[in-house]
Design an enzyme around this catalytic site. Structure first.
Site, PDB file in Angstrom:
ATOM      1  N   GLY A 106       0.832  -1.204   0.000  1.00 53.69           N
ATOM      2  CA  GLY A 106       0.000   0.000   0.000  1.00 53.69           C
ATOM      3  C   GLY A 106       0.867   1.254   0.000  1.00 53.69           C
ATOM      4  O   GLY A 106       0.590   2.222  -0.718  1.00 53.69           O
ATOM      5  N   SER A 107       1.932   1.227   0.784  1.00 51.19           N
ATOM      6  CA  SER A 107       2.822   2.386   0.892  1.00 51.19           C
ATOM      7  C   SER A 107       3.570   2.612  -0.417  1.00 51.19           C
ATOM      8  O   SER A 107       3.762   3.746  -0.856  1.00 51.19           O
ATOM      9  CB  SER A 107       3.838   2.166   2.009  1.00 51.19           C
ATOM     10  OG  SER A 107       3.159   1.861   3.196  1.00 51.19           O
ATOM     11  N   ASP A 151       5.023  -9.235   6.868  1.00 52.42           N
ATOM     12  CA  ASP A 151       4.251 -10.288   6.190  1.00 52.42           C
ATOM     13  C   ASP A 151       5.031 -11.014   5.094  1.00 52.42           C
ATOM     14  O   ASP A 151       4.667 -12.112   4.704  1.00 52.42           O
ATOM     15  CB  ASP A 151       2.986  -9.695   5.556  1.00 52.42           C
ATOM     16  CG  ASP A 151       2.000  -9.188   6.596  1.00 52.42           C
ATOM     17  OD1 ASP A 151       2.268  -9.362   7.792  1.00 52.42           O
ATOM     18  OD2 ASP A 151       0.971  -8.612   6.210  1.00 52.42           O
ATOM     19  N   ARG A 186      -1.616 -30.738  26.207  1.00 52.61           N
ATOM     20  CA  ARG A 186      -2.592 -29.865  25.560  1.00 52.61           C
ATOM     21  C   ARG A 186      -2.311 -29.693  24.069  1.00 52.61           C
ATOM     22  O   ARG A 186      -1.172 -29.840  23.614  1.00 52.61           O
ATOM     23  CB  ARG A 186      -2.535 -28.464  26.182  1.00 52.61           C
ATOM     24  CG  ARG A 186      -3.225 -28.416  27.519  1.00 52.61           C
ATOM     25  CD  ARG A 186      -3.037 -27.064  28.169  1.00 52.61           C
ATOM     26  NE  ARG A 186      -3.876 -26.970  29.350  1.00 52.61           N
ATOM     27  CZ  ARG A 186      -3.650 -26.143  30.362  1.00 52.61           C
ATOM     28  NH1 ARG A 186      -2.596 -25.349  30.353  1.00 52.61           N
ATOM     29  NH2 ARG A 186      -4.465 -26.107  31.371  1.00 52.61           N
ATOM     30  N   VAL A 284       3.301  -8.497  19.263  1.00 54.97           N
ATOM     31  CA  VAL A 284       4.624  -8.920  19.751  1.00 54.97           C
ATOM     32  C   VAL A 284       5.507  -9.271  18.547  1.00 54.97           C
ATOM     33  O   VAL A 284       6.709  -9.026  18.542  1.00 54.97           O
ATOM     34  CB  VAL A 284       4.458 -10.156  20.678  1.00 54.97           C
ATOM     35  CG1 VAL A 284       5.752 -10.903  20.848  1.00 54.97           C
ATOM     36  CG2 VAL A 284       3.893  -9.721  22.026  1.00 54.97           C
TER      37      VAL A 284
HETATM   38  O1  F6P Z   1       0.935  -5.803   7.358  1.00 59.19           O
HETATM   39  C1  F6P Z   1       1.544  -5.996   8.566  1.00 59.19           C
HETATM   40  C2  F6P Z   1       0.542  -6.397   9.630  1.00 59.19           C
HETATM   41  O2  F6P Z   1       1.273  -6.636  10.798  1.00 59.19           O
HETATM   42  C3  F6P Z   1      -0.352  -7.567   9.279  1.00 59.19           C
HETATM   43  O3  F6P Z   1       0.265  -8.811   9.442  1.00 59.19           O
HETATM   44  C4  F6P Z   1      -1.499  -7.331  10.209  1.00 59.19           C
HETATM   45  O4  F6P Z   1      -2.682  -7.897   9.715  1.00 59.19           O
HETATM   46  C5  F6P Z   1      -1.615  -5.843  10.237  1.00 59.19           C
HETATM   47  O5  F6P Z   1      -0.353  -5.334   9.901  1.00 59.19           O
HETATM   48  C6  F6P Z   1      -2.068  -5.285  11.560  1.00 59.19           C
HETATM   49  O6  F6P Z   1      -2.233  -3.916  11.418  1.00 59.19           O
HETATM   50  P1  F6P Z   1      -2.439  -2.923  12.654  1.00 59.19           P
HETATM   51  O7  F6P Z   1      -1.142  -2.791  13.372  1.00 59.19           O
HETATM   52  O8  F6P Z   1      -2.863  -1.650  12.015  1.00 59.19           O
HETATM   53  O9  F6P Z   1      -3.479  -3.530  13.529  1.00 59.19           O
END
Ligand code: F6P
Length: 365
Positions: A106-107, A151, A186, A284
């Site tokens: 997106g960026s 990701d 578990r 995290v």
């Molecule tokens: O794109 C990176 C990411 O960490 C994804 O894995 C995740 O779905 C999203 O960003 C979470 O976004 P935010 O920090 O805005 O909740």
């Protein structure tokens, strides 16, 4: 290029600071002036103090730090033509001829749009500006992207900045959960990030030795619950009393609805009468100091981005630098943007099959 700017955008990723440091220092070393854009595209639109010069010492000590000291934001204003026109004005006023953006698809798409609209906005702004102001306007904007996303869902690079650190968090979490899972016999369901891409879940499952992995790229068949339940049952029957099931946050049921980990927990617990726990790893995975790999990757790509700009000719540059087969490569931003989503849906089948072959119930004969 004499004057350039660097920014981070979208979700933060460990290693972004290392990338900014490399860009700033290589540019200064090459005799350029560098601005830092604070708070991503939001800062680019806001201008003022959000776009300020950076010196050698401003990026001292940031290499090992997680997050991004420039800050990042998801900007609504930049999505509008007026917002982008303001961004162009802010860059023109400072004589900025090139922009390095570290972020996800997106960026990078935002950077491409800005470069494409540059002349249109400049023409409009030029009509408003006095003649002497017009003379100083850069004729084009060069943009270079660095892949920054945990990701690892970007075309044009084998690894994006932050993915290795996130993966290490996941594998360590699986290791830690395995010891408590074993003590209590578990089954654990571990949810990883990865909106459209199963890279983190799949590699986490391979690295952590999980029993099962669910990723967005895999079309599940209608009876996947049953198969999973039966496999766990068989594994337990032959003396494997604990399991790790890794689920990417973007994994979906065959009907396209998201798989909810709490729902999966209930199904497994009810069907099998076993003790199931869910751990959602969440942010995290994005935090903490970058791994050595991410620091080095970001540094190499930051240097490469500036060197690309140093050789820029009259044609506007619109590229992403990436790492492919351990070599720094350059791919046009339009190709990156167009192919990223498609590639995200095609994780490496070999790795997927390996994860399946090695998972716990594979050995139940
Ligand atoms: O794109 C990176 C990411 O960490 C994804 O894995 C995740 O779905 C999203 O960003 C979470 O976004 P935010 O920090 O805005 O909740």
């Amino acid at each position: 290029v004499r004057t350039m700017a660097v920014m981070t955008s979208g979700g933060d990723a460990p290693g972004m600071n290392a990338g900014v440091r490399a860009v700033v220092r290589r540019a200064l070393d090459g005799g350029m002036d560098v601005y830092g854009v604070f708070s991503g595209y939001e800062g680019l639109v806001a201008g003022g103090d959000a776009i300020r010069p950076l010196g050698w010492n401003d990026v001292g000590g940031i290499l090992p730090r997680g997050g991004t000291f420039l800050g990042t934001a998801r900007s609504e204003r930049f999505r509008t033509v007026e917002g982008r026109r303001q961004a162009v004005k802010n860059l023109c006023e400072r004589g900025i001829q090139a922009l390095v953006v570290i972020g996800g698809d997106g960026s990078l798409m935002g950077a491409r749009v800005l470069a494409e609209e540059w002349q249109m906005h400049c023409a409009e702004l030029g009509q408003e500006a006095p003649a002497e102001g017009r003379a100083g306007m850069p004729e084009r904007l060069h943009v270079v992207g660095l892949p920054g996303s945990i990701d690892n869902d970007l075309y044009g690079t084998d690894m994006s900045i932050g993915a290795d650190t996130a993966l290490n968090h996941i594998v360590h979490a699986i290791d830690d959960l395995t010891s408590t899972a074993a003590s209590h016999q578990r089954t654990f369901i571990v949810e990883t990030m990865g909106r459209h891409c199963g890279y983190l879940a799949l590699m986490g499952a391979l690295g952590g030795g999980a029993s099962w992995v669910l990723v967005p790229e895999e079309e599940l068949d209608l009876r996947w619950h049953e198969k999973m339940s039966r496999a766990i049952e068989r594994a337990r029957a032959i003396g494997r009393p604990h399991q790790m099931v890794v689920v990417a946050e973007g994994a979906r049921h065959p009907d396209g609805l998201p798989i909810r980990t709490e729902e999966l927990k209930r199904i497994l617990a009810e069907r099998l009468g076993i003790d199931v726990r869910v751990t959602v790893l969440g942010h995290v995975q994005r935090g903490g100091p970058p791994s050595a790999f991410d620091r080095i990757l970001a540094t190499r790509l930051g240097v490469a981005a500036v060197e690309l700009l140093m050789g820029a000719g009259p044609e506007p540059l619109c590229h992403m630098v990436g790492l492919q087969k351990n070599r720094v490569t350059t791919t046009s931003l339009s190709e990156v943007v167009e192919k990223s989503r498609a590639v995200g849906r095609h994780i490496d089948r070999g790795n997927y099959q390996e994860a399946q072959r090695l998972r716990g119930e594979g050995f139940v004969r």
